[in-house]
Design an enzyme around this catalytic site. Structure first.
Site, mmCIF file in Angstrom:
data_model
loop_
_atom_site.group_PDB
_atom_site.id
_atom_site.type_symbol
_atom_site.label_atom_id
_atom_site.label_comp_id
_atom_site.label_asym_id
_atom_site.label_seq_id
_atom_site.Cartn_x
_atom_site.Cartn_y
_atom_site.Cartn_z
ATOM 1 N N TYR A 111 -0.618 -5.562 -0.322
ATOM 2 C CA TYR A 111 0.121 -5.315 0.916
ATOM 3 C C TYR A 111 1.770 -5.940 0.704
ATOM 4 O O TYR A 111 2.659 -5.363 0.936
ATOM 5 C CB TYR A 111 -0.589 -5.936 2.101
ATOM 6 C CG TYR A 111 0.198 -5.748 3.612
ATOM 7 C CD1 TYR A 111 -0.006 -4.375 4.051
ATOM 8 C CD2 TYR A 111 1.125 -6.579 4.164
ATOM 9 C CE1 TYR A 111 0.318 -3.976 5.193
ATOM 10 C CE2 TYR A 111 1.539 -6.450 5.512
ATOM 11 C CZ TYR A 111 1.148 -4.945 5.752
ATOM 12 O OH TYR A 111 1.733 -4.789 7.086
ATOM 13 N N SER A 121 7.483 -5.247 6.454
ATOM 14 C CA SER A 121 6.537 -6.262 7.379
ATOM 15 C C SER A 121 7.210 -7.697 7.344
ATOM 16 O O SER A 121 7.923 -7.978 6.400
ATOM 17 C CB SER A 121 5.170 -6.336 6.955
ATOM 18 O OG SER A 121 4.390 -7.526 7.188
HETATM 19 N N1 LIG Z 1 0.443 -4.575 13.379
HETATM 20 C C1 LIG Z 1 1.049 -5.349 12.746
HETATM 21 O O1 LIG Z 1 0.511 -6.822 12.707
HETATM 22 C C2 LIG Z 1 2.049 -5.192 11.823
HETATM 23 C C3 LIG Z 1 2.755 -6.298 11.112
HETATM 24 C C4 LIG Z 1 3.667 -5.966 10.210
HETATM 25 C C5 LIG Z 1 3.888 -4.524 9.563
HETATM 26 N N2 LIG Z 1 3.156 -3.470 10.409
HETATM 27 C C6 LIG Z 1 3.275 -2.138 9.776
HETATM 28 O O2 LIG Z 1 3.637 -1.369 10.980
HETATM 29 C C7 LIG Z 1 3.165 -0.047 10.515
HETATM 30 C C8 LIG Z 1 2.405 0.480 11.754
HETATM 31 O O3 LIG Z 1 1.144 0.165 11.934
HETATM 32 P P1 LIG Z 1 0.628 -0.266 13.215
HETATM 33 O O4 LIG Z 1 0.323 -1.877 13.230
HETATM 34 O O5 LIG Z 1 1.060 0.493 14.439
HETATM 35 O O6 LIG Z 1 -1.007 0.122 13.008
HETATM 36 P P2 LIG Z 1 -2.031 1.272 13.216
HETATM 37 O O7 LIG Z 1 -3.205 1.390 12.562
HETATM 38 O O8 LIG Z 1 -2.182 1.317 14.725
HETATM 39 O O9 LIG Z 1 -1.221 2.768 13.055
HETATM 40 C C9 LIG Z 1 -0.764 3.113 11.808
HETATM 41 C C10 LIG Z 1 -1.093 4.655 11.986
HETATM 42 O O10 LIG Z 1 -0.715 5.125 10.503
HETATM 43 C C11 LIG Z 1 -1.564 6.214 10.278
HETATM 44 N N3 LIG Z 1 -1.832 6.630 8.862
HETATM 45 C C12 LIG Z 1 -2.397 5.742 7.862
HETATM 46 N N4 LIG Z 1 -2.476 6.204 6.960
HETATM 47 C C13 LIG Z 1 -1.985 7.296 7.058
HETATM 48 C C14 LIG Z 1 -1.715 8.392 6.008
HETATM 49 N N5 LIG Z 1 -2.053 8.283 4.794
HETATM 50 N N6 LIG Z 1 -0.997 9.338 6.364
HETATM 51 C C15 LIG Z 1 -0.450 9.470 7.635
HETATM 52 N N7 LIG Z 1 -0.657 8.599 8.626
HETATM 53 C C16 LIG Z 1 -1.395 7.506 8.237
HETATM 54 C C17 LIG Z 1 -2.963 5.965 10.911
HETATM 55 O O11 LIG Z 1 -3.787 6.804 11.415
HETATM 56 C C18 LIG Z 1 -2.397 5.234 12.321
HETATM 57 O O12 LIG Z 1 -2.334 6.011 13.395
HETATM 58 C C19 LIG Z 1 2.469 -0.009 9.500
HETATM 59 O O13 LIG Z 1 3.319 0.356 8.208
HETATM 60 C C20 LIG Z 1 2.201 -1.559 9.265
HETATM 61 O O14 LIG Z 1 2.139 -1.892 7.776
HETATM 62 C C21 LIG Z 1 2.118 -3.928 11.456
#
Ligand SMILES: NC(=O)c1ccc[n+]([C@@H]2O[C@H](COP(=O)([O-])OP(=O)(O)OC[C@H]3O[C@@H](n4cnc5c(N)ncnc54)[C@H](O)[C@@H]3O)[C@@H](O)[C@H]2O)c1
Length: 296
Positions: free
Chosen positions: A158, A145
């Site tokens: 986080y 991130s």
């Molecule tokens: N959205 C943002 O602004 C952002 C910014 C920086 C980093 N990220 C990172 O991007 C990645 C994807 O996140 P996103 O934003 O698409 O969020 P999201 O919540 O839309 O998707 C995350 C997915 O991970 C799955 N998940 C959660 N815990 C799990 C587990 N224990 N086992 C299997 N699956 C699991 C959830 O069910 C979900 O489908 C994450 O690692 C997040 O930290 C997101």
């Protein structure tokens, strides 16, 4: 890896957000998919979307699992190879968010986020690496991130996991470069992306009155910061893999915070404290009632 056509990609967190967007973008390029998530309904929806949006049919397999479960991840990696014959790419993307003070955070919440955001990435990397090497042309894509480059108050859990993913992946990349084994690694640092992460994040009650007014308002404010959509994020990630980049930043917010941390590697924290104070709920200053007798 210049083309994804005919390759096989394993993606965690594929039921939503960036994981789903990656699955759709890869399917459109003719890449076969092994998708995993803890959310079975979301996984099936991703599969339906792929079927309705892909011109050339690709093979899609689904696996419900928890990425923090090492054995489940190892079993899934073996099953992917049994089903698809090979695996070329693994996207360790599943992740969650937690907002709490260091003083007030429960160990159970810390273990939860470390289990998913850090151990999930380690499990996925180690489980798939032998198969990626065997494919002769592989890539590990680990999602950190912008908060793996830049810390902020109330996000210690986080921040810790995302800084750890960055260190782990940068070290891995250097090992793979030294081994010249046909496998590479990229660390992804998204800024705010419009996904479901805000809705599924845990916000501890100790944040109310400290950095936020209320949980509901914090979630709404947080979502306003999500300026990039998931499809655009997936495009940037895949472009980064094609170019074999070590680090991929997503969104102008990510570039801005990265620049701030580079220019002011320690002093940026004072700026964050200043900005946080301005946005935090005003602490009520005690009001002393006065009357004529006490007034001098
Ligand atoms: N959205 C943002 O602004 C952002 C910014 C920086 C980093 N990220 C990172 O991007 C990645 C994807 O996140 P996103 O934003 O698409 O969020 P999201 O919540 O839309 O998707 C995350 C997915 O991970 C799955 N998940 C959660 N815990 C799990 C587990 N224990 N086992 C299997 N699956 C699991 C959830 O069910 C979900 O489908 C994450 O690692 C997040 O930290 C997101």
């Amino acid at each position: 890896m210049k083309s994804f056509n005919g390759r096989v990609a394993a993606i965690t967190g594929a039921a939503s957000g960036m994981g789903r967007a990656l699955a759709l973008a890869l399917a459109r390029e003719g890449c076969h998919l092994a998708l995993a998530d803890k959310n079975s309904l979301g996984l099936e929806q991703t599969q339906t979307l792929i079927k309705s949006s892909t011109l050339s049919p690709v093979m899609v397999t689904l696996q419900v699992l928890d990425v923090s479960d090492r054995q489940a991840m190892e079993d899934w990696a073996a099953r992917c190879v049994a089903d698809h014959g090979q695996v070329n790419l693994v996207f360790n993307n599943a992740g969650v968010a937690l907002s709490s003070t260091v003083e007030g955070v429960d160990y159970a919440d810390l273990e939860w986020i470390v289990g998913i955001n850090f151990w999930g990435v380690v499990h996925g990397t180690k489980a798939f690496l032998p198969y990626l090497k065997a494919s002769g042309d592989g890539h590990v894509v680990n999602t950190s991130s912008v908060f793996g480059l830049f810390a902020q108050p109330g996000m210690s859990g986080y921040n810790a996991t995302k800084f750890a993913v960055r260190g782990f992946t940068e070290s891995l990349r250097q090992e793979l470069d030294l081994q010249r084994c046909g496998v590479s690694a990229t660390c992804v640092h998204p800024g705010g992306i419009r996904t479901d992460i805000c809705r599924s994040s845990r916000i501890d009650a100790n944040m109310t009155g400290f950095l936020i007014h209320s949980e509901q308002q914090a979630r709404a404010n947080f979502e306003k910061l999500f300026i990039t959509d998931a499809d655009q994020a997936a495009k940037v990630i895949l472009q980064g893999v094609r170019k074999n980049k070590r680090r991929v930043l997503i969104g102008r917010d990510a570039y801005f915070l990265d620049l701030l941390a580079r220019c002011l590697p320690a002093a940026y924290q004072a700026l964050v404290v200043f900005a946080s104070k301005r946005m935090a709920p005003k602490h009520r200053t005690p009001v002393f009632e006065t009357n004529d007798e006490t007034r001098l």
